[in-house]
Design a protein around this motif. Structure first.
Motif, short mmCIF file in Angstrom:
data_model
loop_
_atom_site.label_atom_id
_atom_site.label_comp_id
_atom_site.label_asym_id
_atom_site.label_seq_id
_atom_site.Cartn_x
_atom_site.Cartn_y
_atom_site.Cartn_z
N ILE A 129 22.40 41.40 71.81
CA ILE A 129 21.21 41.09 71.02
C ILE A 129 20.88 39.60 71.07
O ILE A 129 19.76 39.19 70.82
N PRO B 32 18.01 39.52 64.73
CA PRO B 32 16.68 38.99 65.05
C PRO B 32 15.97 38.52 63.79
O PRO B 32 16.26 38.98 62.69
N SER C 31 23.95 47.28 68.96
CA SER C 31 23.05 47.22 67.80
C SER C 31 23.53 46.15 66.84
O SER C 31 24.73 46.05 66.57
N CYS C 32 22.62 45.37 66.33
CA CYS C 32 23.07 44.32 65.41
C CYS C 32 23.31 44.86 64.02
O CYS C 32 23.95 44.22 63.20
N GLY C 33 22.76 46.04 63.73
CA GLY C 33 23.01 46.64 62.43
C GLY C 33 22.03 46.25 61.35
O GLY C 33 22.18 46.65 60.20
N LYS C 34 21.04 45.49 61.70
CA LYS C 34 20.12 45.02 60.67
C LYS C 34 19.25 46.15 60.12
O LYS C 34 19.05 46.27 58.93
N CYS C 35 18.69 46.95 61.01
CA CYS C 35 17.71 47.91 60.50
C CYS C 35 18.23 49.35 60.58
O CYS C 35 19.06 49.69 61.43
N CYS D 252 18.10 51.78 63.89
CA CYS D 252 19.00 51.39 64.97
C CYS D 252 20.46 51.53 64.54
O CYS D 252 21.29 52.08 65.26
N SER E 20 11.79 50.50 64.63
CA SER E 20 12.88 49.57 64.37
C SER E 20 12.36 48.15 64.22
O SER E 20 11.19 47.86 64.49
N PHE E 21 13.25 47.28 63.78
CA PHE E 21 12.86 45.89 63.52
C PHE E 21 12.61 45.14 64.82
O PHE E 21 11.70 44.34 64.92
N CYS E 22 13.45 45.37 65.80
CA CYS E 22 13.29 44.67 67.07
C CYS E 22 13.33 45.69 68.19
O CYS E 22 13.59 46.87 67.96
N LEU F 214 15.41 46.51 70.38
CA LEU F 214 16.66 47.06 70.92
C LEU F 214 16.74 48.57 70.76
O LEU F 214 17.19 49.28 71.65
N ALA F 215 16.31 49.06 69.63
CA ALA F 215 16.40 50.51 69.41
C ALA F 215 15.53 51.24 70.43
O ALA F 215 15.94 52.26 71.01
S1 SF4 Z 1 16.64 47.37 66.33
FE1 SF4 Z 1 17.34 46.71 64.31
S2 SF4 Z 1 19.58 47.00 64.23
FE2 SF4 Z 1 18.86 47.22 66.36
S3 SF4 Z 1 19.26 45.20 67.19
FE3 SF4 Z 1 17.13 45.22 66.52
S4 SF4 Z 1 17.15 44.51 64.43
FE4 SF4 Z 1 19.24 44.96 65.00
#
Ligand code: SF4
Ligand SMILES: Cc1cc2nc3c(=O)[nH]c(=O)nc-3n(C[C@H](O)[C@H](O)[C@H](O)COP(=O)(O)O)c2cc1C
Ligand code: SF4
Ligand code: FES
Ligand code: FES
Lengths: 439, 806, 196
Positions: free
Chosen positions: A180, A198, A351-355, A358, A397-399, A401-402
């Motif tokens: 990430i 992010p 996954s960063c685990g923020k949202c 994801c 998702s927030f960013c 990646l998902a």
């Molecule tokens: S989609 Fe959400 S949980 Fe996944 S990396 Fe981006 S911010 Fe983090």
């Protein structure tokens, strides 16, 4: 299998990758002997910063980190100079599976990147540059570290660079294993000593980037391309490629190709030319290829797709993305569910685990669903559930990646639905596992 | 700006978030991560809606029109958008009920629940849980997640006060953001990443004064208040909204009581005062009210013993004794957190007894009523703040409101639905404008971490500092102790040039009237408003209504030294001071109104059970001059009564009842003095700042002690109750005696060693705390209610070691 | 407060410490958290709670914040890793080149499972995600070094040489561009049916 890792299209003159693999190419002496830092000198002493931005804009160079945003346009988003610190950041976190083009520059031609950073810094009037290199690139880190010191000792970095009255210095920052961090705002958090989640946009980096200061984030080969654009001009760059996608790019071929490796190629080349002419064809039957790193939806290995030209617009229209140019070939008898389980595992791990979608969807639910299928425990309804959950994740998702995980999943179901159905119905893969480990 | 939410058009200010637009339109959308007063982060992805907006043609600057309707064409975002992080745009259309929005919300509820345990029936949050409610309203009702849920620690004790159930956490990050954004103490964080992410701290306990707030803001039952763990179910509680008497902020709180016991305190919204936050003493410092040791009936002395009696009986006994006294022989003392009504009652009683010997305590020589007073919301929007003293211990909420100012974001405009749910001006890890804050104190205070400039000065030099700064402000040469000339000049310049400069000072400056006057003069000279931190909840109010001696011969200290023959004292324990105890024994009548037995009740002729601050009804005036309601929760306190009842009983027994009862007298008096109806106060209080009392010229000559080797310092803990607040005691430990390692070495003391010490007559016990940030030679002693803040000379020879540290 | 029994890591490495801190601007000293963690780990093969506190104190931030950062990344370790930390890339390109079998081989050979360190502290075995060397899959990272194109023979050789404490640095996989443009073979037909 041959091991050729730096190749180019014989019809074009190679520039950025010219000295890859050449003995001592990472040393300052070598670089200077081959015209090194002359372009920076030209830029800093004969050009205004706005000229550089305009030249890069005119070249049509699109970011090579994945999203393909025009670099000159991004630079022009920097707010007017107001005395505040400004930053140029080089994204050398290269972690998208299938990608390895930046590593070559970092290890074999670090001075080229430094020169690019000086030019980029001057263009946006940033006196500090950050190179964020992924933690695993130890060789790249040490070479770049040494190169920066060499450059500093020679006055290419520091106060009054090349007697131009422009001060510029570099901070080399090493990651520690987190995909990430390639996302530009997560990268900035990581750099600043925070957890690499992010950030919310807006504000965009140009408004509030590193330490809250105006910042531009660009990929390694984007920055390094700048050197050649300034050296040879926008027209030269545009003479390669197409209207939509100018210049050259680096394709990286992995999977069962005869000559896997990285190739500097002009945009507009077809995937067929890349795979068959440059990489020498396939070593076993192939059923699909991923055009730009694992997050890009796969294409079936058919004429329709092989004849696509490598252009941002064309690939997007065909339903995928140019991404980083990392092409992965998927063999005919590789179970697609197994292959995707591998891809999902990667994004789940990263996954960063923020949202929620994801963390719970990509990082928790999907891997379990795939494990269930691979264990032969699939039941009817599972595929529809997978599709529906994917639908519920995608675009929510927030960013990105998902989505980077969901898009390949959806593409695999689209093109190889029968393999999913087979594994559910029969409790085993359509193709038996096969050893591909070479002697 | 015009927007349309689910078909309803409304006009909203630019910068409004789409989620607030939704609520402003009377619609609803679920949300977990957004929270009033914290930055919107967009991480729960619950608040999704279908959003579109018209677009302007680049070339012409006109709206792109829909060919069919001729109206501006709406361009929809390709994906559902998080409304909490989307700012409204002209013509934006927000649809929370569109099919794709509803599908998205359902999907998100499902994903939020896949790892959430189904233990609502045993969860303390059950019935008051945002997740439970939202899942019910917006969920599908069934989960398609057929796998094992994530197993994690269910009883992780973050501190003595807070427990964490990691399985229940939905990772909204509210708790972590709270610590970073509100008090600025990064004591909690996510650990690991992705699906493995969990909440943890590696500090010893959670080092912050505001930890309890995370139990309020956790949308699920992951973070729970240990003082109330496994007690009642939410629907069994009686909720009483009141103002806290814990300190001079009058923070809004909710008392959750059940079967006559107070079982939990939560923060209540007061947008003017504490927003949604309270400090840990305010929240957790209540357990004493449930103590079995409480005095529940009146007691009357029979020989060596105190025996239960009725209010009637004891009132007659008291009246009998009082009737025999001459004018000016009786004295009345209230604690400084008594209500205005109690204050008026005391005054009326004093009038009937024809005595001027009346006071409230702790009280210092100088007035706590500022000349040009600033409200807490003024403070939050201030652009230059000078603090002299220890705000964080004195009135922790003031510390938080200073931190609001450092963010440079003024208090938000309210919506009909209340505080903005997503104030887009707030960001994670905002760059704090430290430069606007200067903090000076006689020792290292917590707020210094957040200040642009911090100065430690020699104790008791407040007057000199203010005088020197005033000189500089007036263009004269001067130098300020502990500051360089440039620093002093920069400070004066900043205060002078600011639009909204504020000076905050506390008991250290009030200990000397001259220092207080110097402070006021300095504020005048730089055009700053003032905030004065009174030591207790109603210090301001009791001074305002003049619960004060008629003559300086009749102040608290004088009364304790024998100026009266009879004393009626409420909620103070002067006999903990051995010198005073001697005098108290000589009294002809000692009436003690108290919650617990103590040294003073032991000497009393009559002991009357007192109500705690959670049991009485009345009014207080906080440090801004804001009149706030105090409400009683249904707590079983036996025959305990407030001072108004006490006074009324005595007056009745004396046969001196007037036409009106004390309550209506107080009601009238408040209206007369403050111009408000105390029965119809605004829920957020009525701001009615007064002018300070004229300084008694005579007092100016009283020099506060200039010498001393110890400083009574403010403490946010109510030390008089700490022994009966087991959770708070366990977390915060016993009272600390803080000193430099030089002093510790000289006295052979180790950290955490238990010692006893005679503090100007009061024998106290402490745990030693060694901090090199404390100036050598100065010992810091946290205040008791019987001890006003300030310098004193300590007999260090009285120090005795009680216990080696474990 | 630091435990005085164990010496602070940077106590005798002030030069290293100031070199790291000086990389970053005054207002950005917190950026040093990652290089400080790295410096400790490079020396001690993991970062203990004690070192976390030390780093927190150096930077004036909470230990929790340091732990939050450290635990985010996959290459900082709470427990010491072995002298040879063998990391097998398991992502798609490597998996297509046999990394799964390579893992099985190593696990069997070293009698370790993923994430485990042997009791002598000699070997640690760990599956990792894409190392950015997909074109030379399969890839092993041993401590800091990449070993690319690791076939069966080479893998065995590597294990043997580690056992004998004689692990060589990897050879350069890279060949120059001059090697091969000319060698490009003409267009081939795909093996897929229906493709011309
Ligand atoms: S989609 Fe959400 S949980 Fe996944 S990396 Fe981006 S911010 Fe983090
Ligand atoms: C999940 C994610 C991972 C990314 N990883 C990288 C990366 O490793 N390298 C990179 O250059 N850009 C990466 N990007 C793109 C960056 O965010 C950013 O767009 C890019 O660095 C800009 O440079 P460019 O315009 O030169 O491409 C990533 C983006 C996302 C969303
Ligand atoms: S503990 Fe509660 S407040 Fe904190 S992140 Fe988890 S759910 Fe949110
Ligand atoms: S994303 Fe959580 S409230 Fe909007
Ligand atoms: S998949 Fe192994 S290095 Fe990329």
């Amino acid at each position: 299998m041959d091991n050729i890792t730096s190749r180019h299209d014989p019809r074009f003159e190679v520039t950025m990758y010219k000295y890859m693999g050449v003995e001592n190419s990472h040393k300052l002496d070598f670089y200077e002997q081959h015209g090194g830092y002359q372009t920076a000198k030209k830029a800093l002493t004969t050009m205004q910063s706005v000229d550089i931005v305009n030249e890069v804009k005119a070249s049509g160079l699109r970011g090579r980190g994945g999203a393909g945003f025009p670099m000159g346009v991004k630079w022009s988003f920097m707010p007017p100079v107001d005395g505040r610190q400004r930053f140029i950041v080089c994204n050398a976190d290269e972690s998208e599976p299938g990608s390895t083009k930046d590593r070559f520059v970092l290890e074999d031609d670090p001075h080229q990147l430094i020169e690019g950073m000086i030019i980029a810094g001057y263009a946006i009037q940033a006196t500090l540059g950050v190179i964020y290199i992924r933690g695993e690139y130890h060789l790249g880190y040490t070479r770049l570290y040494d190169a920066i010191n060499e450059a500093r000792a020679k006055g290419y970095l520091g106060k009054n660079v090349l007697a131009s009255n422009f001060d510029f210095d570099l901070i080399l920052h090493r990651g520690a294993g987190a995909y990430i961090c390639g996302e530009e705002s997560a990268l900035m958090n990581s750099f600043e000593g925070y957890r690499a989640n992010p950030r919310l946009k807006p504000p965009f980096p140009a408004q509030a980037g590193v330490y809250g200061f105006p910042t531009s984030v660009n990929n390694v080969t984007s920055i390094a391309s700048g050197v050649h654009i300034i050296a040879k001009g926008a027209d030269w760059f545009k003479s390669m490629g197409t209207q939509d996608s100018s210049g050259f790019h680096h394709v990286q071929i992995s999977g069962p190709a005869v000559r896997r490796g990285v190739y500097e190629v002009p945009m507009g080349i077809t995937y067929r030319e890349i795979i068959f002419d440059l990489a020498g064809g396939v070593t076993e039957p192939v059923k699909a290829f991923i055009p730009g790193g694992s997050s890009c939806p796969m294409f079936p290995f058919t004429d329709e797709y092989l004849d696509l030209t490598m252009e941002y617009g064309v690939v997007a229209k065909a339903g995928s993305m140019m991404g980083t140019g990392g092409i992965i070939l998927i063999p005919e008898d590789k179970c697609i569910v197994d292959a995707l389980a591998n891809v999902v595992h990667f994004y789940a791990h990263e996954s960063c685990g923020k949202c929620t979608p994801c963390r719970e969807g990509v990082s928790t639910w999907l891997p379990k669903m795939y494990a269930k299928l691979l264990a032969g425990l699939g039941e009817s309804g599972d595929l529809e559930l997978l599709e529906d959950v994917s639908h519920n994740i995608r675009g929510r998702s927030f960013c990105p990646l998902a989505d980077a995980c969901i898009m390949p999943v959806q593409a695999s179901i689209k093109h190889f639905r029968h393999e999913y159905e087979y594994i559910i119905e029969h409790g085993k893969s359509m193709y038996a596992k096969k050893s591909r480990w070479q002697e | 700006m015009k927007v349309k939410v689910n078909g309803i058009e409304l006009e909203l200010a630019p910068g409004t978030s789409a989620i607030d637009a939704v609520f402003a339109a009377g619609s609803d959308v679920p949300y977990f991560c957004s929270h009033e007063y914290m930055s919107p982060v967009g991480s729960c992805r619950m608040c999704l809606a279908k959003i579109g907006a018209p677009r302007k043609d680049r070339a012409t600057g006109n709206w792109v029109l829909d060919e069919e309707t001729g109206e501006p064409q709406i361009f929809w975002f390709p994906n559902p958008m998080a409304t909490c992080t989307t700012a409204i745009m002209e013509g934006m259309v927000i649809e929370t009920e569109a099919e794709e929005a509803v599908k998205a919300q359902r999907g998100m509820v499902e994903m939020t629940l896949i790892n959430h345990p189904l233990d609502c029936p045993i969860c303390d949050k059950g019935g008051a849980c945002e997740l439970q409610d939202r899942a019910y309203e917006y969920g599908e009702g069934i989960s398609r997640f057929e796998f094992d849920k994530r197993h994690q620690e269910k009883h992780h004790q973050l501190s003595e006060l807070i427990t964490l159930d990691r399985e229940r956490c939905i990772h909204c990050k509210r708790c972590i953001r709270f610590f970073e954004e509100v008090p600025g103490d990064e004591v909690l964080d996510f650990i690991e990443r992705g699906g493995h992410t969990y909440i943890a701290t590696v500090e010893e306990g959670l080092e912050s004064n505001f930890t309890g707030n995370i139990t309020d803001l956790c949308p699920v039952g992951a973070l729970l208040d240990r003082t109330s763990r496994f007690k009642g179910r939410n629907w069994e509680y009686e909720h009483t909204i009141t103002s806290s008497l814990d300190d001079a902020s009058g923070s809004a709180i909710v008392l959750d009581s059940r079967t006559g016991r107070l079982e939990r305190i939560k923060a209540e919204l007061n947008t003017q005062v504490n927003k949604l936050w309270i400090d840990d003493s305010t929240r957790f410092g209540y357990e004493y009210v449930n103590s079995s040791e409480r005095i529940k009936t009146p007691l009357i002395r029979k020989g060596d013993n105190l025996e239960a009696a009725s209010w009637q009986e004891v009132s007659e006994f008291i009246a009998d004794k009082l009737a025999k006294l001459a004018q000016k022989e009786a004295a009345i003392v209230l604690r400084a957190d008594s209500t205005l009504e109690e204050g008026y009652a005391a005054k009326n009683l004093a009038k009937i007894l024809e005595t001027g010997q009346i006071d409230h305590y702790p009280r210092q020589l100088a007035s706590v009523i500022p000349n040009n007073s600033a409200s807490l919301n003024d403070l939050a929007s201030s652009d230059a703040i000078f603090v002299i003293g220890d705000v964080s211990q004195n009135v922790p909420i003031v510390d938080l409101r200073i931190k609001d100012a450092l963010k440079g974001v003024a208090p938000p405009e309210m919506f009909e639905h209340g505080v903005p749910i997503a104030d887009l001006r707030l960001k994670e890890r905002m760059i704090r404008k430290k430069e606007i804050l200067t903090v000076a104190a006689p020792y290292n205070v917590d707020l210094m971490r957040h200040a642009g400039q911090a100065h430690i000065y020699e104790a008791n030099s407040e007057e000199a500092i203010f005088k020197a700064l005033t000189k500089i402000a007036n263009g004269e040469d001067s130098s300020v102790a502990a500051m360089s000339n440039e620093q002093a000049e920069a400070l004066v310049k900043r205060l002078n040039e600011a639009n909204n400069a504020i000076i905050i000072y506390d008991g250290f400056s009030l200990a000397s009237p001259a220092a207080a006057i110097a402070a006021r003069n300095f504020a005048n000279a730089v055009g700053a408003k003032e905030i004065i931190l009174g030591q207790m909840a109603n210090s301001y109010g009791l001074e305002a209504i003049q619960v004060l001696p008629s003559h300086e011969r009749y102040g608290y200290a004088e009364i304790m030294q024998g100026s009266a023959k009879a004393l009626i004292i409420s909620e103070l324990n002067p006999a903990n001071n051995s010198q005073y105890a001697q005098n108290l024994k000589e009294l002809e009548l000692l009436v003690v109104h108290s919650i617990f037995e103590n040294e003073t009740t032991a000497l009393a002729d009559v002991v009357l059970p007192a109500k705690s601050g959670y049991e009485k009804q009345g009014t207080i005036v906080n440090l801004e001059g804001r009149l706030l309601e105090v409400n009683a929760a249904p707590i079983d306190a036996g025959q305990a009564q407030d001072f108004e009842f006490l006074a009324a009983s005595i007056i009745a027994a004396l046969g001196k009842e007037g036409k009106e009862d004390l309550a209506s007298l107080a009601h009238k008096a408040i209206r007369k003095q403050f111009g408000v109806d105390s029965k119809k106060l605004d829920p957020e209080g009525d701001l009615k700042p007064l002018k300070p009392r004229a300084n008694n010229k005579a007092k100016l000559h009283i020099q506060s002690t200039n010498i001393g080797n110890a400083l009574i310092v403010p403490t946010m803990l109510r030390l008089e109750y700490i022994d009966k607040n087991p959770h708070l005691l366990a977390e915060r430990g016993a009272a600390k005696l803080t000193m430099n390692s030089i002093d510790a070495d000289a006295n052979g003391l180790k950290n955490a060693e238990i010692v006893s010490l005679d503090v100007a007559g009061i024998k106290r016990s402490f745990s030693v705390q060694i901090k090199d940030s404390v100036p050598a030679g100065l010992w810091l002693i946290p205040a008791l209610p019987e001890q006003a803040i300030g310098l004193l000379e300590l007999d260090r020879a009285s120090l005795k070691k009680e216990l080696e540290p474990a | 407060m630091m435990d005085t029994k164990i010496q602070a890591f940077f106590a005798d490495k002030q030069d290293l410490l100031s070199e790291i801190l000086e990389r970053y601007p005054d207002y950005g000293q917190r950026s040093a958290v990652m290089p400080l963690l790295r410096a400790v780990q490079d020396a001690e093969r993991h970062v203990s709670e004690l070192r976390i506190k030390e780093i927190a104190d150096i930077l004036g931030i909470s230990a929790t914040a340091v732990k939050g950062v450290m635990s985010f990344y996959s290459t900082y370790h709470e427990q010491p890793v072995g002298k040879y930390h063998i990391q097998i890339c398991s992502t798609l390109s490597c998996s297509l080149a046999g990394s799964d079998e390579m893992y099985d081989y190593l696990a069997n050979e070293l009698d370790l499972v993923n994430g485990e360190t042997d009791k002598d502290g000699q070997f640690s075995l760990q599956k990792v995600e894409c190392l950015g060397s997909c074109t030379t899959a399969p890839v092993l990272q041993i401590n800091d070094d990449y070993y690319e194109n690791v076939g069966k023979k080479r893998c065995k050789h590597l294990v043997d040489s580690m056992r004998e404490n004689k692990l060589e640095k990897p050879w350069r996989e890279r060949k120059g561009d001059h090697e091969g443009a000319e060698k490009a073979k003409p267009l081939q037909k795909t093996a897929l049916k229906g493709v011309s």
